[in-house]
Design a protein around this motif. Structure first.
Motif, PDB file in Angstrom:
ATOM      1  N   LEU A 278      -5.262  -5.442  -2.982  1.00  0.00           N
ATOM      2  CA  LEU A 278      -5.007  -4.122  -3.566  1.00  0.00           C
ATOM      3  C   LEU A 278      -6.030  -3.790  -4.646  1.00  0.00           C
ATOM      4  O   LEU A 278      -6.532  -2.662  -4.732  1.00  0.00           O
ATOM      5  N   ILE A 279      -6.335  -4.784  -5.488  1.00  0.00           N
ATOM      6  CA  ILE A 279      -7.322  -4.553  -6.545  1.00  0.00           C
ATOM      7  C   ILE A 279      -8.684  -4.248  -5.941  1.00  0.00           C
ATOM      8  O   ILE A 279      -9.377  -3.313  -6.367  1.00  0.00           O
ATOM      9  N   ALA A 280      -9.079  -5.013  -4.927  1.00  0.00           N
ATOM     10  CA  ALA A 280     -10.388  -4.812  -4.299  1.00  0.00           C
ATOM     11  C   ALA A 280     -10.495  -3.456  -3.615  1.00  0.00           C
ATOM     12  O   ALA A 280     -11.597  -2.898  -3.482  1.00  0.00           O
ATOM     13  N   GLU A 281      -9.359  -2.907  -3.162  1.00  0.00           N
ATOM     14  CA  GLU A 281      -9.338  -1.594  -2.510  1.00  0.00           C
ATOM     15  C   GLU A 281      -9.307  -0.437  -3.512  1.00  0.00           C
ATOM     16  O   GLU A 281      -9.257   0.711  -3.122  1.00  0.00           O
ATOM     17  N   ARG A 282      -9.335  -0.761  -4.791  1.00  0.00           N
ATOM     18  CA  ARG A 282      -9.235   0.222  -5.872  1.00  0.00           C
ATOM     19  C   ARG A 282      -7.927   1.014  -5.758  1.00  0.00           C
ATOM     20  O   ARG A 282      -7.903   2.245  -5.895  1.00  0.00           O
ATOM     21  N   ALA A 283      -6.851   0.266  -5.534  1.00  0.00           N
ATOM     22  CA  ALA A 283      -5.533   0.890  -5.475  1.00  0.00           C
ATOM     23  C   ALA A 283      -5.060   1.336  -6.851  1.00  0.00           C
ATOM     24  O   ALA A 283      -4.185   2.194  -6.962  1.00  0.00           O
ATOM     25  N   PHE A 284      -5.666   0.767  -7.895  1.00  0.00           N
ATOM     26  CA  PHE A 284      -5.218   1.038  -9.261  1.00  0.00           C
ATOM     27  C   PHE A 284      -6.363   1.626 -10.084  1.00  0.00           C
ATOM     28  O   PHE A 284      -7.538   1.395  -9.796  1.00  0.00           O
ATOM     29  N   ASP A 285      -5.988   2.355 -11.114  1.00  0.00           N
ATOM     30  CA  ASP A 285      -6.986   3.002 -11.972  1.00  0.00           C
ATOM     31  C   ASP A 285      -7.188   2.273 -13.297  1.00  0.00           C
ATOM     32  O   ASP A 285      -8.137   2.551 -14.028  1.00  0.00           O
TER      33      ASP A 285
ATOM     34  N   ARG B 244       0.830  -1.211   0.000  1.00  0.00           N
ATOM     35  CA  ARG B 244       0.000   0.000   0.000  1.00  0.00           C
ATOM     36  C   ARG B 244       0.858   1.251   0.000  1.00  0.00           C
ATOM     37  O   ARG B 244       0.569   2.219  -0.718  1.00  0.00           O
ATOM     38  N   ARG B 245       1.901   1.251   0.819  1.00  0.00           N
ATOM     39  CA  ARG B 245       2.783   2.426   0.858  1.00  0.00           C
ATOM     40  C   ARG B 245       3.447   2.651  -0.486  1.00  0.00           C
ATOM     41  O   ARG B 245       3.565   3.803  -0.957  1.00  0.00           O
ATOM     42  N   ALA B 246       3.897   1.586  -1.125  1.00  0.00           N
ATOM     43  CA  ALA B 246       4.563   1.718  -2.416  1.00  0.00           C
ATOM     44  C   ALA B 246       3.616   2.279  -3.475  1.00  0.00           C
ATOM     45  O   ALA B 246       3.974   3.185  -4.239  1.00  0.00           O
ATOM     46  N   VAL B 247       2.389   1.750  -3.508  1.00  0.00           N
ATOM     47  CA  VAL B 247       1.417   2.229  -4.494  1.00  0.00           C
ATOM     48  C   VAL B 247       1.023   3.676  -4.204  1.00  0.00           C
ATOM     49  O   VAL B 247       0.839   4.482  -5.130  1.00  0.00           O
ATOM     50  N   ALA B 248       0.927   4.038  -2.928  1.00  0.00           N
ATOM     51  CA  ALA B 248       0.609   5.427  -2.571  1.00  0.00           C
ATOM     52  C   ALA B 248       1.705   6.369  -3.063  1.00  0.00           C
ATOM     53  O   ALA B 248       1.416   7.479  -3.530  1.00  0.00           O
TER      54      ALA B 248
END
Length: 462
Positions: free
Chosen positions: A195-202, A28-32
């Motif tokens: 991560l996908i379920a949390e909508r981390a990506f667009d 999560r930190r990396a994607v943020a």
């Protein structure tokens, strides 16, 4: 306890590379961090983004002497073929060359009263889940245009090619792509799905199995995250009575056997007009019998091991079932004493096959191909469409109009005439049915990696 990803080399079964997976919090930190860096990247001039992506590709190609044997160790492709870097350059360069036009605003009106236009805006953070069979080529299809369009990219590679994503990011960042704009993550399935379920990506691009695609869709359900899915394939060839048989056999056997048959658009089933069947089969047997199975580190090897013993077992099972049901194997095992019952698998051509056999119905993804005679175009079209997959179809004829008419009746993403197993970056790489959805490369690839944004600006109040 930290999970360790292990790349098991198909050469000898040894552990070639290991990497610890990131836990959910670290991921999560990396994607943020990537999300924070994306806006500044998108604000850079398009020409600058193109130049940096091209420099990244150049830096990757400069690693060829290290990357080619590394690929051989990880997934078994013979070093004689030099990796995938010619195609990487071709695809990235083409996408850079069309970017300005593909991403240009569509101006509907620019008058004294109104300005109306549609612009292309980057999605934001693009997640690329890449496969092992062409780890650089499949990744570049999305990585290059995504970065050019102003997206930031998170890359997750297959365990079988554990080092490919790491190497790719190292090349691009060494060339000037900001470190938080393009990153590689080592993730397990549970963290990926979270991560996908949390909508981390667009935007998510996945290349892999049908079951993998279903897992991605389930994880993304309700998030409305756009997906690009390139999944299974069972690509057919059809050799007509007016075909150049030598040319057709040479290209179709290469399409069936190259990379040990581990190609998304490899040829897995062939239909030949009855009048040319014996001639085509004889030529094909001659070509395949000349292949040399062995260590991919040997420059004389033309057919390396399959990437995993499990994959080879599936091909052996399909072949054995077909033979038990009446199919005839035409390649002499005595020519391939290197077949060890493990990853080293001899090639095979089967006749006497039918669509009741798994080898003509299920994805094989290995060096086996079934060949059937057909009476006419209608029978060939019916058989080519008799599949849950639809990626490419290869038609062999001297008549382009005939090929186009047949192509119009085929359930497939790409129709080839007198060629096979090739990806043209100027055309959309897409499929239908269980092969997936979406499209990569071409102008359409840019459109899939951006979203339309409309501007309706009223200049005058009267």
């Amino acid at each position: 306890m930290t999970t360790i990803l292990k790349c098991i080399s198909p050469i000898d079964g040894s552990v070639y590379a290991e990497r610890p997976v990131a836990d959910v919090a670290a991921a999560r930190r990396a994607v943020a961090g990537v999300r924070s860096a994306q806006k500044a990247w998108a604000a850079r001039p398009l020409a600058e983004r193109i130049a940096l992506v091209e420099a990244g590709v150049e830096a990757l190609v400069a690693m060829k002497d290290e990357a080619v044997p590394e690929l051989a160790h990880m997934m078994g492709r013979p070093v004689r073929y030099g990796g995938e870097f010619g195609g990487v350059v071709e695809r990235a360069a083409y996408m850079g060359s069309i970017a300005a036009e593909a991403l240009a605003p569509l101006v509907v009106e620019n008058s004294a009263r109104f300005e109306r236009r549609i612009e292309r805006e980057p999605h934001g953070v693009v997640f690329v889940i890449a496969p092992w069979n062409y780890p650089y080529l499949t990744a570049i299809n999305t990585v290059a245009p995504a970065l050019i369009a102003g997206n930031a990219v998170v890359l997750k590679h297959a365990t079988q090619t554990l080092l490919a994503g790491e190497r790719m990011v190292r090349a691009f960042t060494s060339a000037g792509i900001p470190q938080d704009v393009f990153i590689n993550l080592f993730l397990d399935h549970l963290t990926t799905e979270a991560l996908i379920a949390e909508r981390a990506f667009d935007f998510i691009n996945f290349t892999g199995s049908v079951n993998g695609g279903r897992a991605i869709e389930r994880a993304a359900a309700g998030t409305f995250t756009p997906l690009g899915l390139e999944l299974g394939g069972k690509d057919p060839g059809y050799v007509m009575e007016d075909a150049d048989i030598d040319w057709a056999a040479d290209v179709l056997m290469d399409g069936a056997m190259y990379n040990s048959g581990q190609c998304c658009c490899g040829i897995e089933r062939i239909y030949v007009h009855r009048s040319r069947f014996d001639e085509f089969v004889a030529k094909s047997v001659e070509i395949v019998s000349r292949l040399r199975l062995g260590s991919p580190l040997d420059a004389e090897t033309t057919l390396g091991p399959m990437a995993n013993a499990r994959f080879a077992s599936e091909v052996r099972a399909q072949t054995a079932e077909a033979v038990a049901a009446g199919a005839t194997p035409l390649i002499d095992p005595a020519r391939f004493p290197q077949d060890d019952g493990g990853t080293y698998l001899m090639p095979q051509i089967l006749t006497g096959v039918s669509h009741q056999m798994r080898v003509m119905r299920d994805e094989s993804f290995g060096p086996v191909v079934g060949v059937m005679p057909v009476a006419d175009d209608d029978e060939a079209i019916s058989l080519m469409n008799d599949s849950p997959y639809g990626l490419t179809a290869s038609l062999w004829t001297a008549n382009a109009d005939r090929a186009a008419r047949i192509g119009g009746r085929l359930e497939t993403g790409t129709v080839f005439m007198n060629r096979a197993d090739y990806l043209d970056p100027a055309l959309c790489w897409t499929g239908c049915k269980d092969t997936g959805r979406g499209g990569a490369l071409s102008v359409i690839g840019f459109h899939n990696l951006t979203r339309p944004k409309s501007y309706h600006l009223r200049k005058a109040l009267t």
